[in-house]
Design a protein around this motif. Structure first.
Motif, PDB file in Angstrom:
ATOM      1  N   ASN A  29      25.428  54.876  13.388  1.00 49.01           N
ATOM      2  CA  ASN A  29      26.310  53.833  13.892  1.00 49.01           C
ATOM      3  C   ASN A  29      26.597  54.126  15.363  1.00 49.01           C
ATOM      4  OD1 ASN A  29      27.792  51.481  13.567  1.00 49.01           O
ATOM      5  ND2 ASN A  29      29.640  52.518  12.882  1.00 49.01           N
ATOM      6  N   ALA A  31      28.892  54.053  17.666  1.00 50.97           N
ATOM      7  CA  ALA A  31      30.348  53.893  17.600  1.00 50.97           C
ATOM      8  C   ALA A  31      30.989  53.888  18.981  1.00 50.97           C
ATOM      9  CB  ALA A  31      30.938  55.025  16.761  1.00 50.97           C
ATOM     10  N   ARG A  33      34.679  55.117  19.727  1.00 49.33           N
ATOM     11  CA  ARG A  33      36.028  55.638  19.481  1.00 49.33           C
ATOM     12  C   ARG A  33      36.725  56.011  20.784  1.00 49.33           C
ATOM     13  NH1 ARG A  33      37.069  57.153  14.141  1.00 49.33           N
ATOM     14  NH2 ARG A  33      35.303  56.919  12.726  1.00 49.33           N
ATOM     15  N   MET A  45      35.351  51.616  12.753  1.00 48.46           N
ATOM     16  CA  MET A  45      34.495  52.766  12.457  1.00 48.46           C
ATOM     17  C   MET A  45      35.009  53.539  11.249  1.00 48.46           C
ATOM     18  SD  MET A  45      32.382  52.179  14.784  1.00 48.46           S
ATOM     19  CE  MET A  45      32.688  50.767  15.829  1.00 48.46           C
ATOM     20  N   ALA A  49      32.804  54.136   7.929  1.00 45.89           N
ATOM     21  CA  ALA A  49      32.483  55.501   7.503  1.00 45.89           C
ATOM     22  C   ALA A  49      33.058  55.796   6.120  1.00 45.89           C
ATOM     23  CB  ALA A  49      33.017  56.496   8.531  1.00 45.89           C
ATOM     24  N   ASP A  70      25.818  58.898  10.443  1.00 45.75           N
ATOM     25  CA  ASP A  70      26.076  59.593  11.696  1.00 45.75           C
ATOM     26  C   ASP A  70      26.586  58.614  12.754  1.00 45.75           C
ATOM     27  OD1 ASP A  70      26.072  61.654  13.547  1.00 45.75           O
ATOM     28  OD2 ASP A  70      23.994  61.304  14.129  1.00 45.75           O
ATOM     29  N   GLU A  71      27.450  59.081  13.641  1.00 43.27           N
ATOM     30  CA  GLU A  71      27.939  58.264  14.742  1.00 43.27           C
ATOM     31  C   GLU A  71      27.429  58.809  16.063  1.00 43.27           C
ATOM     32  OE1 GLU A  71      32.173  57.851  14.678  1.00 43.27           O
ATOM     33  OE2 GLU A  71      32.189  56.717  12.803  1.00 43.27           O
ATOM     34  N   CYS A  72      26.997  57.902  16.931  1.00 42.69           N
ATOM     35  CA  CYS A  72      26.641  58.244  18.307  1.00 42.69           C
ATOM     36  C   CYS A  72      27.598  57.479  19.215  1.00 42.69           C
ATOM     37  CB  CYS A  72      25.191  57.874  18.601  1.00 42.69           C
ATOM     38  SG  CYS A  72      24.616  58.429  20.240  1.00 42.69           S
ATOM     39  N   GLU A  73      28.409  58.192  19.954  1.00 43.87           N
ATOM     40  CA  GLU A  73      29.478  57.581  20.743  1.00 43.87           C
ATOM     41  C   GLU A  73      28.942  56.878  21.996  1.00 43.87           C
ATOM     42  OE1 GLU A  73      32.921  56.153  21.999  1.00 43.87           O
ATOM     43  OE2 GLU A  73      32.744  57.229  20.093  1.00 43.87           O
ATOM     44  N   TRP A  98      26.897  47.545  17.823  1.00 46.31           N
ATOM     45  CA  TRP A  98      28.334  47.383  18.027  1.00 46.31           C
ATOM     46  C   TRP A  98      28.732  46.878  19.406  1.00 46.31           C
ATOM     47  CZ3 TRP A  98      31.929  45.630  15.618  1.00 46.31           C
ATOM     48  CH2 TRP A  98      32.184  45.956  14.280  1.00 46.31           C
TER      49      TRP A  98
END
Length: 432
Positions: A29, A31, A33, A45, A49, A70-73, A98
């Motif tokens: 995802n 993301a 944040r 998010m 999750a 997994d999140e990639c910011e 996103w």
């Protein structure tokens, strides 16, 4: 084709997964944040999750294989989003951009990399045309759907829009400009005046100039296509300038409870269209509490769980999970490929009965997709802030399918021509 294999077949998939000792399904995802939109990104998010964590903890994943969510910011940065896409694509079965800006950058890559783009309720509205955008999905509603439903609601409540004026307050960003083709077509058809009022990224928290223009224009309605701090700034300015809140309507990304809590009772009457709704006592929410929140596996708070955005995150992950289930059942194995997931996302059939099985009745309208229709056009509800929370203010609204479909086909073809050579799936039939 919108058929499903029997759920007994899905049980067989679990056996196949076990015997094959499959590792995981990697569903990253992109993301946000952090950054200017973090306040709205975090609850979304967390909801996303938590749903996959619940499936992993309660069911051992999907079809016997766990999902690595997994999140990639990205910080909502288009540049960082593209970097995250390139970083994660080697193992990914899906990409979740996103951001409309990131989606537009990744879209041409999808035909080469052959990884589905899942952008529920956002992105480029013509992505609904699965013949042209074979790898992109904006299920279950597009921005043109949202604009259509908003206009329908205004006509239902206030009569014909002919001769009236609508101020279109929007983020000066690809996302904010998305509904303009539909709104401009309807303004010409009906005979209302459309006044676009852009809000720059640096003006989100100080919109005095925009609201001075609104006061001068004296519109009958303000329709807002905002995101993040822009929404809170606009709502605060509307209250300060005494704009009638009952004539102020936002898109679904402008229905964040925290933005309205800033003004409390003064915001009563404000509305936003939405294809999701928080049903706090839904069985799925209890399962998330039991298997995720109480187990210390969530970053959410009790207040956040009650909001529109958290439950929308849950719905978004359900859409992906159902696509995975459909693909597993069709192809007979758990460790599906990106192309097999594309088939799953093209053959969603989320009925009322299926929503009940998922414990999500009332959280999203039923919808179905096909090879040609990558959106599903589920419809939505108008939500209204009652001073303390969002409540439903309408029955289910459905988009004006004829005009939306016409615009989708026209703009999809224009995109393909502008980006030639662009592959088109000629095997797809309309409605099939």
């Amino acid at each position: 084709m919108r058929h499903w294999k029997t759920w007994a077949a899905a049980a067989g998939v679990a056996l196949v997964a076990g015997s094959a000792a499959a590792q995981e399904l990697y569903a990253p995802n992109l993301a946000y944040r952090t950054g200017p939109f973090a306040a709205t990104g975090i609850p979304l998010m967390n909801g996303q999750a938590d749903y996959f964590t619940m499936l992993n903890e309660r069911d051992g994943g999907i079809g016997g294989i766990r999902v690595n969510f997994d999140e990639c910011e990205t910080g909502y940065s288009t540049e960082k989003g593209v970097e995250c896409y390139e970083k994660t694509k080697a193992k990914a079965i899906v990409t979740q951009p996103w951001s409309t800006g990131i989606t537009l950058q990744v879209l041409p890559k999808s035909n080469v990399d052959e990884i589905p783009i899942l952008a529920p309720g956002y992105g480029f509205s013509p992505m609904a045309d699965g013949r042209v955008f074979q790898w992109a999905f904006n299920t279950p509603s597009s921005y043109w759907d949202g604009a259509s439903m908003i206009l329908q609601y205004l006509e239902q409540e206030g009569g014909s829009l002919e001769g009236k004026k609508i101020a279109f307050l929007h983020l000066d960003h690809p996302f904010g400009k998305e509904p303009l083709p539909f709104l401009e077509a309807k303004a010409e058809e009906i005979g209302f005046s459309l006044v676009p009022i852009p809000v720059g990224l640096k003006e989100m928290q100080n919109q005095s100039a925009q609201w001075l223009q609104i006061r001068r224009e004296r519109p009958d309605y303000v329709v807002m296509w905002g995101w993040g701090a822009m929404n809170a700034g606009a709502i605060t300015e509307a209250v300060k300038t005494r704009f009638p809140m009952e004539n102020f309507v936002g898109v679904w990304w402008a229905s964040h409870d925290a933005d309205l809590r800033l003004v409390g009772a003064d915001g009563a009457g404000y509305k936003a269209i939405s294809w999701s709704y928080p049903v706090l006592d839904a069985p799925v929410m209890q399962d998330i509490r039991t298997h995720v929140v109480e187990a210390g596996l969530s970053q959410t708070s009790e207040e956040e769980m009650q909001g529109v955005f958290y439950s929308r995150g849950v719905v978004i992950s359900m859409i992906l999970a159902e696509g995975i289930r459909a693909a597993q059942a069709e192809f007979g194995h758990a460790e599906i490929t990106p192309s097999e997931l594309r088939w799953g996302l093209e053959n969603l059939n989320v009925t009322e009965a299926r929503l009940a099985e998922l414990g999500m009745t009332g959280m999203v309208p039923p919808f179905a997709t096909s090879c040609a229709d990558h959106t599903g056009h589920s419809g939505g509800w108008m939500l209204e802030w009652d001073g303390e929370k969002f409540v439903k203010a309408s029955e289910l609204l459905k988009p004006e399918s004829a005009l939306v479909s016409e615009l989708e086909a026209r703009e999809a073809q224009a995109y393909a021509e502008a980006n030639a050579p662009w592959p088109v799936n000629e095997t797809c039939s309309v409605g099939g």
